[in-house]
Design a protein around this motif. Structure first.
Motif, PDB file in Angstrom:
ATOM      1  N   GLY A 103       1.284  -1.034   0.171  1.00 18.57           N
ATOM      2  CA  GLY A 103       0.003  -0.221  -0.364  1.00 18.57           C
ATOM      3  C   GLY A 103       0.872   1.253  -0.244  1.00 18.57           C
ATOM      4  O   GLY A 103       1.971   1.039   0.267  1.00 18.57           O
ATOM      5  N   GLY A 105       0.382   5.406   0.874  1.00 21.14           N
ATOM      6  CA  GLY A 105      -0.114   7.042   1.681  1.00 21.14           C
ATOM      7  C   GLY A 105       0.589   7.992   1.930  1.00 21.14           C
ATOM      8  O   GLY A 105       1.860   7.633   1.870  1.00 21.14           O
ATOM      9  N   VAL A 114      -2.361   6.343   6.450  1.00 24.70           N
ATOM     10  CA  VAL A 114      -2.892   5.896   6.285  1.00 24.70           C
ATOM     11  C   VAL A 114      -2.722   5.152   4.946  1.00 24.70           C
ATOM     12  O   VAL A 114      -1.989   6.068   3.777  1.00 24.70           O
ATOM     13  CB  VAL A 114      -4.374   6.000   6.320  1.00 24.70           C
ATOM     14  N   ASN A 116      -3.713   2.945   1.813  1.00 20.92           N
ATOM     15  CA  ASN A 116      -5.086   1.558   0.659  1.00 20.92           C
ATOM     16  C   ASN A 116      -4.269   0.617   0.515  1.00 20.92           C
ATOM     17  O   ASN A 116      -3.222   0.638  -0.026  1.00 20.92           O
ATOM     18  CB  ASN A 116      -5.130   3.031  -0.692  1.00 20.92           C
ATOM     19  N   GLN A 118      -3.413  -3.422  -1.174  1.00 21.77           N
ATOM     20  CA  GLN A 118      -3.881  -3.860  -1.905  1.00 21.77           C
ATOM     21  C   GLN A 118      -3.433  -5.472  -2.064  1.00 21.77           C
ATOM     22  O   GLN A 118      -2.434  -5.446  -2.002  1.00 21.77           O
ATOM     23  CB  GLN A 118      -3.133  -3.577  -3.600  1.00 21.77           C
ATOM     24  N   ASP A 138      -8.368  -4.438  -4.776  1.00 22.44           N
ATOM     25  CA  ASP A 138      -8.089  -3.403  -3.178  1.00 22.44           C
ATOM     26  C   ASP A 138      -8.305  -4.186  -2.349  1.00 22.44           C
ATOM     27  O   ASP A 138      -9.410  -5.723  -1.692  1.00 22.44           O
ATOM     28  CB  ASP A 138      -9.408  -2.403  -3.418  1.00 22.44           C
ATOM     29  N   TRP A 139      -7.944  -4.212  -0.666  1.00 21.51           N
ATOM     30  CA  TRP A 139      -7.871  -5.159   0.333  1.00 21.51           C
ATOM     31  C   TRP A 139      -8.642  -4.506   1.279  1.00 21.51           C
ATOM     32  O   TRP A 139      -8.904  -5.053   2.636  1.00 21.51           O
ATOM     33  CB  TRP A 139      -7.127  -5.817   0.198  1.00 21.51           C
ATOM     34  N   GLY A 140      -8.058  -3.230   1.635  1.00 18.35           N
ATOM     35  CA  GLY A 140      -8.350  -2.258   2.869  1.00 18.35           C
ATOM     36  C   GLY A 140      -7.890  -1.357   3.243  1.00 18.35           C
ATOM     37  O   GLY A 140      -6.673  -0.964   1.866  1.00 18.35           O
ATOM     38  N   GLN A 141      -7.254  -0.819   4.743  1.00 14.71           N
ATOM     39  CA  GLN A 141      -6.363   0.148   4.631  1.00 14.71           C
ATOM     40  C   GLN A 141      -5.710  -0.137   6.089  1.00 14.71           C
ATOM     41  O   GLN A 141      -6.806  -1.187   7.331  1.00 14.71           O
ATOM     42  CB  GLN A 141      -7.375   1.868   5.331  1.00 14.71           C
ATOM     43  N   TRP A 156      -5.832  -1.886  11.273  1.00 14.26           N
ATOM     44  CA  TRP A 156      -6.079  -1.965   9.781  1.00 14.26           C
ATOM     45  C   TRP A 156      -8.209  -1.634   9.445  1.00 14.26           C
ATOM     46  O   TRP A 156      -8.506  -2.722  10.868  1.00 14.26           O
ATOM     47  CB  TRP A 156      -5.707  -3.652   9.453  1.00 14.26           C
TER      48      TRP A 156
END
Length: 180
Positions: A103, A105, A114, A116, A118, A138-141, A156
């Motif tokens: 990710g 950010g 934060v 993002n 993958q 996309d998986w989350g943050q 997370w």
């Protein structure tokens, strides 16, 4: 306690310059070689002058981070810009299989970021690798809060069927010529 470390084999890296390397490997999945191209670089560090100026501020937080109570998973964090953070999270899925997330950010003035995240799938090892089969989802943050040079917290927000959570982490490695 369920993490099992197994010897896979060996890899030899030959760095050709600051952006290219050659790898030779032999292990459980066979042997081979590949040419590598640099993906990222730490802000402020000069590959051509490895004994150069000391880097401070956010880039000095680059390195490997983990929670000793959760051995077997952790992060590689790279400040690729003064406030831009690239993170690799080595963790596990709900079935115990390896899950690697990546990710990008920004870090704010309070030391919070934060990313993002993958997740990639479809890849194969060695000669069976076909870039056309690789998919990024996309998986989350993942959020980080750096409170000092050697300690941070992460949280997370995950998609179903994963749960949300968070832990404290500690620095495992630091980069040469950095001053936090």
């Amino acid at each position: 306690d369920d993490v099992v470390r197994e010897s896979w084999g060996a890899m030899r890296l030959e760095f050709l310059n600051c952006s290219r390397a050659h790898a030779q490997y032999a292990g459980d999945y066979g042997s081979g070689q590949m040419d590598l191209t640099r993906l990222s670089a730490i802000e402020g560090l000069d590959c051509d002058d490895p004994n150069g100026a000391v880097v401070s501020g956010n880039p000095a937080l680059s390195g490997a981070w983990f929670n000793p109570a959760r051995d077997g998973q952790g992060f590689i964090l790279e400040f690729v810009g003064e406030t831009e953070l690239l993170g690799y999270w080595f963790t596990y899925d709900n079935d115990g299989g390896q899950m690697w997330l990546i990710g990008l950010g920004d870090v704010d003035g309070a030391g919070q970021a934060v990313l993002n995240m993958q997740r990639s799938s479809g890849g194969r090892f060695g000669d069976q690798f076909d870039p056309e089969l690789v998919e990024l989802q996309d998986w989350g943050q993942v959020g980080f809060e750096f409170d000092e040079c050697d300690n941070a917290a992460y949280t997370w927000l995950a998609p179903a069927p994963y749960s949300n959570g968070g832990y404290n982490i500690s620095r495992l490695t630091a980069l040469k010529n950095t001053d936090c």
